[in-house]
Every structure is written in C-alpha cells, then in structure tokens.
Design a protein around this motif. Structure first.
Motif, short mmCIF file in Angstrom:
data_model
loop_
_atom_site.label_atom_id
_atom_site.label_comp_id
_atom_site.label_asym_id
_atom_site.label_seq_id
_atom_site.Cartn_x
_atom_site.Cartn_y
_atom_site.Cartn_z
N GLU A 180 43.57 24.46 -11.77
CA GLU A 180 42.70 25.28 -13.10
C GLU A 180 43.56 25.26 -14.16
O GLU A 180 43.19 24.88 -15.52
N ARG A 181 44.95 25.41 -13.92
CA ARG A 181 45.77 25.19 -15.25
C ARG A 181 46.11 23.98 -15.88
O ARG A 181 46.19 23.51 -17.14
N ASP A 182 46.09 22.92 -15.05
CA ASP A 182 46.11 21.57 -15.48
C ASP A 182 45.04 21.32 -16.19
O ASP A 182 45.06 20.55 -17.34
N VAL A 183 43.80 21.65 -15.74
CA VAL A 183 42.43 21.15 -16.44
C VAL A 183 42.62 21.87 -17.73
O VAL A 183 41.92 21.46 -19.02
N GLU A 184 42.92 23.26 -17.85
CA GLU A 184 42.93 23.89 -18.99
C GLU A 184 44.03 23.54 -20.13
O GLU A 184 43.47 23.54 -21.31
N CYS A 185 44.83 22.86 -19.67
CA CYS A 185 46.08 22.43 -20.68
C CYS A 185 46.23 20.92 -20.99
O CYS A 185 47.03 20.52 -21.67
N VAL A 186 45.90 20.08 -20.00
CA VAL A 186 46.06 18.84 -20.24
C VAL A 186 45.55 18.08 -21.42
O VAL A 186 46.10 17.27 -22.01
N HIS A 187 44.45 18.58 -22.08
CA HIS A 187 43.92 18.01 -23.26
C HIS A 187 44.96 18.45 -24.18
O HIS A 187 45.01 17.58 -25.30
N SER A 188 45.39 19.70 -24.47
CA SER A 188 46.44 20.04 -25.42
C SER A 188 47.78 19.26 -25.21
O SER A 188 48.40 19.13 -26.12
N TYR A 189 48.00 19.08 -23.93
CA TYR A 189 49.31 18.22 -23.77
C TYR A 189 49.35 17.05 -24.56
O TYR A 189 50.22 16.39 -24.98
N HIS A 190 48.19 16.50 -24.40
CA HIS A 190 47.92 15.24 -25.06
C HIS A 190 47.83 15.40 -26.68
O HIS A 190 48.44 14.35 -27.44
N PHE A 191 47.37 16.38 -26.93
CA PHE A 191 47.28 16.56 -28.60
C PHE A 191 48.78 16.88 -28.94
O PHE A 191 48.87 16.13 -30.24
N LEU A 232 40.53 13.19 -18.86
CA LEU A 232 39.80 14.58 -18.73
C LEU A 232 38.79 14.41 -17.95
O LEU A 232 38.40 15.28 -16.97
N ARG A 233 38.03 13.33 -17.81
CA ARG A 233 36.97 13.18 -16.89
C ARG A 233 37.31 13.04 -15.40
O ARG A 233 36.56 13.35 -14.55
N GLY A 234 38.34 12.31 -15.32
CA GLY A 234 38.89 12.25 -13.95
C GLY A 234 39.42 13.36 -13.32
O GLY A 234 39.32 13.60 -11.98
N ARG A 235 39.95 14.43 -13.99
CA ARG A 235 40.13 15.56 -13.45
C ARG A 235 41.28 15.68 -12.12
O ARG A 235 41.15 16.13 -11.12
N ARG A 236 42.28 14.71 -12.30
CA ARG A 236 42.93 14.50 -11.36
C ARG A 236 44.07 15.47 -11.08
O ARG A 236 44.46 16.27 -11.98
N PHE A 237 44.57 15.77 -9.82
CA PHE A 237 45.46 16.88 -9.48
C PHE A 237 46.81 16.30 -9.64
O PHE A 237 47.13 15.13 -8.61
N ARG A 238 47.51 16.66 -10.19
CA ARG A 238 49.21 16.19 -10.21
C ARG A 238 49.38 14.75 -10.55
O ARG A 238 50.10 14.05 -9.81
N ARG A 289 66.93 28.03 -38.29
CA ARG A 289 67.34 27.99 -36.99
C ARG A 289 66.45 26.56 -36.48
O ARG A 289 65.53 26.29 -37.07
N ALA A 290 66.91 25.99 -35.70
CA ALA A 290 66.32 24.48 -35.37
C ALA A 290 66.66 24.05 -33.87
O ALA A 290 67.65 24.47 -33.04
N THR A 291 65.92 23.14 -33.40
CA THR A 291 66.04 22.54 -32.15
C THR A 291 65.10 21.06 -32.30
O THR A 291 64.31 21.07 -32.70
N GLY A 292 65.82 20.07 -31.64
CA GLY A 292 65.43 18.74 -31.52
C GLY A 292 64.91 18.40 -30.20
O GLY A 292 64.40 17.27 -29.67
N ASP A 293 65.03 19.59 -29.07
CA ASP A 293 64.62 19.26 -27.89
C ASP A 293 63.45 19.84 -27.29
O ASP A 293 63.32 21.11 -26.72
N THR A 294 62.12 19.32 -27.28
CA THR A 294 61.06 20.03 -27.02
C THR A 294 60.11 19.13 -26.35
O THR A 294 58.93 19.14 -26.39
N SER A 295 60.85 18.32 -25.26
CA SER A 295 59.93 17.39 -24.67
C SER A 295 58.88 18.00 -23.55
O SER A 295 59.15 19.07 -23.16
N ALA A 296 57.81 17.37 -23.57
CA ALA A 296 56.64 17.96 -22.86
C ALA A 296 56.84 17.47 -21.46
O ALA A 296 57.25 16.31 -20.98
N TYR A 297 55.99 18.45 -20.40
CA TYR A 297 56.11 17.85 -18.93
C TYR A 297 55.35 18.97 -18.10
O TYR A 297 54.74 19.90 -18.50
N PHE A 298 55.04 18.48 -16.92
CA PHE A 298 54.23 19.05 -16.12
C PHE A 298 55.02 19.13 -14.80
O PHE A 298 55.70 17.83 -14.32
#
Length: 496
Positions: free
Chosen positions: A341-352, A439-445, A272-281
């Motif tokens: 809170e979700r964005d703060v929780e997830c933005v570092h793994s988004y960049h990872f 991560l230090r800026g903690r900006r919203f959207r 099974r395969a996919t090549g469409d996994t682009s990230a987003y908020f």
C-alpha cells in the motif's frame, strides 16, 4: 534486564512519532527509542502541504504546532521563466486547506509530545545496539540508555523509523535499496524575517522556475519568519558553503522574480545545504519488523513530499498492525500488505521527484500549461494538486493537457524552435507514458526502470553503526542477506 512491550519503535520523529501516537491510542503498549534529545534539528525542507498538516491533526499534534505561531499558507504562486504565472488555492484535506512550514526544532518536539500524550513511552538519548531474533523473527532490540547502560526489550514488532541511515534497515539485512535513482539537484536554504507578513503575499507559497534552477519561498514559524530555498545542480550545495553571500547574490540574479519578493527580508540566517538526496525503495517488511518513513523509502525533496509520506506511512502502519499484533502469521501478512500500500501510494511521487530533479531548462510545454491555468479567475485548486496530493502526476498532467501545452508552445513560439519543442515534448511524453504503465502494473518490489525518470546505481547513505550482538542460547539469528526480491506479484499477502 529484559523488558516487554507490544511494539518498539526506533526513531521518534515523523513516521515513528505518528505510528507511536496511533498505536498507543489503539491501546498498544509502545516504547520509542531515539538517540536525540529534543528539541533537535534535522535537515529538511520543513514544508507540509494540507494533506500532511491533516496528518498532524489526526495524530493530535496540530494544535500545539499552531501555538508556535506559524503562518498558514492557503495560496500557491508558480512562475515559469517570467513568462507565465498561476495563482491558486490549495485543495483541502479534511478540514485543512493550508500549508505549514515549521522548523524541525519546533515540530518534532510536538510529535514527541503527542505520542506521549497518547500513552507511548518515548525515551530520548537511547541508542539501539542491535535487533534481537528468535526462530527467524525479530523479537526486540538491545539498546543503551543515556548513561550507556545496556538493556534488552522484547516486542511483537520492531519498527525502524530512524531515517536514511537506518540502523534497523542494516540490522535486518535490508539496507541496500532494490530500486533507486540518483538526484540531480541539491538544496540550499536560509531563513529571514518577512516584511510582507500579514498580507496575501506573506501567506503564499512561491515557486520560481528560471532556466535550469528552481527557487522557493515558504512562510514559516514563528511568524514573520520565511524559508528561502534554491534547488540548482547538486554541485551547487558545496559551492554555496564556500562563498555563501556570493552564491546567494548569483542565485537571486538568476531568479529576478524571487529577488523582488525577498527584497527587504531581514535577519538572514547562515546557509544550510546538501547535495545528497538520491531516491530509493528498500524492502520494508519482514518477520516481526518494518521500516517506515525515510528508513524504507526516500524521494527527492524538490517536490516536498517526504514529511507527509512519513506521517502517512506511520499512521497506516499503526492502523494495519494494531489488530493482529498477537498473531505472528497475521502480523507478517499485514506488514506485507502495508508495504505494498505504501508503494502504491508513493510510486507516482517518486517518479515526479525523479523528473523534477533533472537539471534542465523549463519546458515550453509546462510554461504554456501554467499560462492556461493562470487565466482562471476563481483560483481553484489545479496544478498544485500534484504537490498537495489532491491528484497524481498523470492526473494533473493529463495527455490532453500535455497535448494542449505542446500546441500552444508551437503556436506561440515559446521554445527555441517548433521542431526542438516537439522533440522535447515527445521525449517527455515517453517518460510520462512509462510512469503511467508502471502505475497500472501495481507490481510489488519491482526493480524495473522507467527510462527518463530513473537514473539507477545511486550511492545510498552509509548506515549508522550497529554493534553486533552475541546471540543468547535461545536465539536463532536467521536474518536474510537481502529482502529485495523483485517483481513479486505472486505473494499471497499482496494480491489485489
């Protein structure tokens, strides 16, 4: 015929099922609509690290999932170009110190069962037609049942947990991401039966990094099943489906360590395969509505974080909104805080994920970091924390550790040349510093781009079709065209 509930959730899988279980446990009247009939398969890497497994425990689904006889995996082995290897245990999350890899045909059934056991009304084969509005607020949905008969249900809150092609996101005007990054890698996987089941090797999560390709092996369910996964360039996904066994043989030749480990595995499934996994908020909260799980945020699956984050987001959303459902103003403020809170929780793994999805050879600096970690004999949790969410990417790959890795790479001659290694390390360091600054800026959207991590202008998935509804006389359809405002640091609902 019009019905009434406290919360209506579209989607009964990870985020939706988890939110439903926690809301129902808090005494909220919850209705969940899902167009599938379970068991139902879903494209996924299927892996949950200890923190994700602990979320299953908290929602009441873990015992039933363990009854499916998955292998509990307390070990991680990471190999880089055959030069360095580290073996370590996972950091515990609550009472859980192991990973699980459970096919969605098994796992999602137990999520639905846990939501029902908590008191949620989960309706399979029910399709949302539209979100309904009153006074500028989402006030429920129109849907078709399994016979195609149309109904309407009113609710204080509408939660879209219906995946990347979210019909709810489209209906509330929030489908277009305000921030995203193109993926570089695709994924190709299959299952088989592991003759090493019952040994330490049979209970280990493996990762092989050879050249510009990554191979994985996850002990799975029911034992002795294992999942084998390659993540090369995105274009490989289509090539793999054209010549499955030829592709598989070529990838094993590229990953000799993986080839040795999977030798003897039998009963191989088709690829099974996919090549469409682009990230987003996406903007994920508004008057009377929220988007949870992949409906609101998606990251490249190369780091295996999507399932955990969906469960986490569903639980936190339930905890935040349950006390204020009867107060529209307080509810909207709570939704806004949850999104932040979700964005703060997830933005570092988004960049990872963005960094990992870049298709390039293994960094000599990373090889030396792995070599240093591999010298430890206590096998204590360390580099695996970035996957298990024990620590963030900047905490695991600290500036001191990156500097030490560069020193070792130049001294040992790990790269093609000292100058090339230094140039590559400095370019990587610039990316890591950009991530730290965000991560230090903690900006919203925020729609600011971190160069080297993000590759903007992704092609988001097309939304599922939502049939426009005819407004009732008492209905005012004042949906915003877009909720993706950027750098919103003055909103009183999201101040620190």
């Amino acid at each position: 015929m019009r019905q009434r509930c406290g919360v209506v959730i579209i989607g009964a899988r990870l985020a939706g099922g988890c939110a439903a279980a926690h809301l129902a446990s808090a005494g909220v009247n919850v209705v969940v609509l899902d167009r599938s009939k379970f068991p139902s398969d879903q494209m996924s890497t299927h892996l949950l690290f200890p923190d994700g497994v602990n979320e299953l425990r908290r929602m009441g689904a873990l015992d039933a999932i363990l009854a499916s006889n998955p292998t509990r995996s307390p070990w991680l082995e990471l190999n880089t170009d055959g030069r360095a290897t580290v073996l370590e245990r996972w950091r515990a999350s609550g009472p859980v110190d192991y990973c699980l890899c459970v096919p969605r045909t098994i796992q999602d059934v137990e999520l639905v069962n846990a939501a029902r056991a908590a008191g949620a009304d989960v309706r399979e084969k029910h399709r949302m037609l539209d979100v309904t509005w009153r006074g500028g607020r989402a006030c429920g949905v129109r849907y078709a049942d399994r016979e195609g008969t149309e109904h309407e249900i009113e609710a204080n809150l509408v939660i879209g947990a219906d995946g990347r092609r979210s019909s709810v996101a489209a209906a509330v005007g929030s489908f277009r991401p305000y921030r995203g990054s193109r993926n570089g890698r695709g994924l190709v996987f299959r299952y088989g039966d592991d003759p090493m089941y019952g040994s330490r090797e049979g209970a280990t999560i493996y990762q092989w990094r050879d050249g510009d390709s990554i191979g994985f092996l996850f002990p799975s369910a029911p034992s002795p099943k294992v999942l084998m996964l390659f993540m090369g360039a995105a274009a490989e996904a289509e090539a793999a489906m054209g010549d499955q066994e030829g592709y598989w043989a070529a990838k094993l030749a590229q990953h000799p360590g993986m080839a040795a480990r999977v030798a003897g595995i039998t009963n191989l499934t088709k690829l099974r395969a996919t090549g469409d996994t682009s990230a987003y908020f996406r903007a994920s909260s508004g008057p009377g509505w929220a988007l949870a799980g992949d409906a609101g945020h998606f990251k490249d699956p190369v780091i295996g974080q999507g399932q955990r984050d969906a469960l986490w987001a569903g639980r936190r959303l339930a905890e935040v909104v349950a006390p204020v459902l009867s107060d529209p103003g307080a509810l909207d403020m709570a939704l806004r805080r949850w999104e932040r809170e979700r964005d703060v929780e997830c933005v570092h793994s988004y960049h990872f994920g963005n960094i990992e999805t870049e298709v390039k050879p293994v960094s000599p600096v990373l090889t030396e970091i792995v070599r240093r970690c591999g010298r430890r004999r206590d096998h204590a949790p360390d580099i695996g924390d970035v996957f298990g969410r024990g620590r963030t990417l900047p905490q695991v790959l600290s500036l001191a550790r990156l500097g030490g890795g560069l020193f070792d790479a130049v001294r040992r001659g790990t790269g093609s040349s000292a100058s090339a290694t230094a140039r590559e390390a400095l370019a990587d360091l610039k990316v890591h510093l950009g991530v730290r600054q965000e991560l230090r800026g903690r900006r919203f959207r925020s729609s600011r781009v971190v160069p080297g991590s993000e590759h903007p202008d992704p092609k988001p998935p097309a939304p599922s079709r939502v049939r426009p509804a005819t407004p009732r006389k008492d209905e005012i359809r004042t949906m915003p065209a877009s909720n993706g405002n950027t750098d919103d640091t003055t909103d009183p609902a999201v101040t620190r």
